[in-house]
Design a protein around this motif. Structure first.
Motif: not given
Length: 122
Positions: A54, A85-87, A89-93
């Protein structure tokens, strides 16, 4: 993962994610049953591979408590709160969290380095 528990109930991770700070250090304390350590390590390793790809990820280090305590601490450095935050809350994570054993309780919290004269630099 069965549960996210704040290290500071008055200022949970959800509130921290809204603060612009750079760089930031994630400290994540994991408590789990000893029988679940292998499954925990598999899930954490998979997450770490994802996070490593990420934008804004700098490094991570997993620590295990000494002795018979199945307690782990993850220390991860990010360029900024925004990148973390982007990582996080990422749907894949988010989908990966279900791979953790049901006994696992994570307590994530974000920090910034502090300068103390003659001791350490920020």
């Amino acid at each position: 993962m069965s549960l996210l528990k704040s290290l500071d109930e008055k200022f949970p991770l959800e509130r921290q994610l809204g603060i612009a700070a750079a760089p930031v250090v994630l400290i994540n304390l994991f408590a789990l049953d000893a029988a679940d350590e292998s499954g925990f390590l598999d899930a954490w390793t998979d997450d770490a591979h994802f996070m490593k790809q990420q934008p804004g990820f700098i490094s991570t280090q997993l620590h295990r408590a000494i002795g018979d305590s199945p307690t782990y601490l993850n220390y991860a450095v990010w360029d900024s709160t925004e990148a973390f935050r982007a990582a996080f809350t990422h749907p894949e994570f988010v989908a990966k969290l279900s791979a953790y054993p049901s006994s696992a309780v994570a307590s994530p919290h974000l920090f910034r380095k502090v300068a103390v004269s003659g001791i350490c630099a920020a």
